[in-house]
Write a protein that holds these residues in place. Sequence first.
Motif, short mmCIF file in Angstrom:
data_model
loop_
_atom_site.label_atom_id
_atom_site.label_comp_id
_atom_site.label_asym_id
_atom_site.label_seq_id
_atom_site.Cartn_x
_atom_site.Cartn_y
_atom_site.Cartn_z
N VAL A 132 0.72 -1.36 0.07
CA VAL A 132 0.11 -0.04 0.01
C VAL A 132 0.91 1.41 0.00
CG1 VAL A 132 -1.59 1.45 1.46
CG2 VAL A 132 -1.93 -1.35 1.10
N PHE A 133 1.80 1.06 0.91
CA PHE A 133 2.74 2.43 0.87
C PHE A 133 3.51 2.88 -0.30
CE2 PHE A 133 3.59 1.80 5.68
CZ PHE A 133 2.47 2.12 6.03
N MET A 134 3.93 1.65 -1.18
CA MET A 134 4.53 1.78 -2.45
C MET A 134 3.64 2.48 -3.52
SD MET A 134 7.79 1.43 -2.23
CE MET A 134 7.94 1.47 -3.83
N ILE A 135 2.15 1.79 -3.26
CA ILE A 135 1.27 2.37 -4.41
C ILE A 135 1.09 3.71 -4.09
CG2 ILE A 135 -1.06 1.90 -5.32
CD1 ILE A 135 -0.56 -1.18 -4.58
N GLN A 136 0.99 3.83 -2.91
CA GLN A 136 0.78 5.50 -2.47
C GLN A 136 1.56 6.43 -3.03
OE1 GLN A 136 -0.13 5.26 1.52
NE2 GLN A 136 -2.14 5.17 1.37
N ALA A 137 2.96 6.01 -3.01
CA ALA A 137 4.13 6.76 -3.36
C ALA A 137 4.20 6.78 -5.00
CB ALA A 137 5.25 6.33 -2.91
N ALA A 138 3.86 5.82 -5.66
CA ALA A 138 4.15 5.57 -6.92
C ALA A 138 2.95 6.43 -7.97
CB ALA A 138 4.19 4.41 -7.45
N LEU A 139 1.60 6.23 -7.41
CA LEU A 139 0.35 6.44 -7.94
C LEU A 139 0.49 8.05 -8.66
CD1 LEU A 139 -2.12 5.26 -9.20
CD2 LEU A 139 -3.32 6.08 -7.24
N PRO A 140 0.99 9.01 -7.98
CA PRO A 140 0.75 10.26 -8.42
C PRO A 140 1.84 10.42 -9.64
CG PRO A 140 1.07 10.17 -6.16
CD PRO A 140 1.10 8.97 -6.44
N HIS A 141 2.86 9.58 -10.01
CA HIS A 141 3.76 9.62 -11.04
C HIS A 141 3.31 8.83 -12.40
CE1 HIS A 141 6.65 11.73 -8.55
NE2 HIS A 141 6.26 10.99 -7.53
#
Length: 289
Positions: free
Chosen positions: A159-168
């Motif tokens: 979840v943390f990685m998805i939250q970090a990546a999604l805006p890009h």
Amino acid sequence: MPDRPTSEDFRNAQTLSYPAKQSEMDIQPQTDLKEYKAAGKLKGKIALITGADSGIGRAVALAFTLEGALVAIVYNENDGDAQTTKQMVEERGGQCLVIKADVRDKAACLDAVKQTVARYGGLNVLVNNAAYQAAQDSILDISEEQLRRTLETNLFGYVFMIQAALPHLKKGDAIVNSGSIVGETGNPILVDYTASKGGIHALTKSLALQFGKMDNGVRINAVLPGPVWTPNIPGTMPLEEVQKFGHEVALGRPGQPEELAPAYVYLACQDSSFTTGSLLHVTGGKLSS
């Protein structure tokens, strides 16, 4: 076609202390993709892969490189294995940003994405592959520390990685999660691990529904491996399981990491443009426990 060890070949295999190093395994996992036929499916793409110092993550990093992607790898503990992955990527003409980070830490996940974007100028593919498991015969033996580490690595970290990546990420980009067949079948000595993998499957399906309604149209899918020979096996499983590893599958052997990598390529590239929320089984015929 490469020779693949069968379950009989593991009868003298030994366990290793955790965290096990791929470089120290007596039967080396097949991760070099010598027979892989690339077709430029990820040319110009930028990929971030967690748990990529060894095993499946290493094989995925190499496959993505051969397909034309620039890769960043995230790992937690084994510096030597991570540097070997970097060297193998570079030997194949690629670039590899190495990031040491614990995916249980949200700030570390944000920083890993930040480093990748700063180095390569963007991000197109996130592969969530970092995992932790520890075998226990009884649920009564699962400590709070183990439970938290398993769920925080395998589920919170995704979840943390998805939250970090999604805006890009933008339309046509992809997220690929590593699930597991045991998330469907269960495993009596990996209760917390199987629960976390079932959670990953549900997360993947739920986010596919959410992302499908968003303008960016990011696709999210999961690969479900069966028994695959990686450092996690001798590093976490009982000796009796290690020495018959892969015996229960239809093909009579465990999978090798390089046999999983093409599934990740498929889900990361435009060949799978109409595939989202999918759980892609690559199990050698392990259909039940």
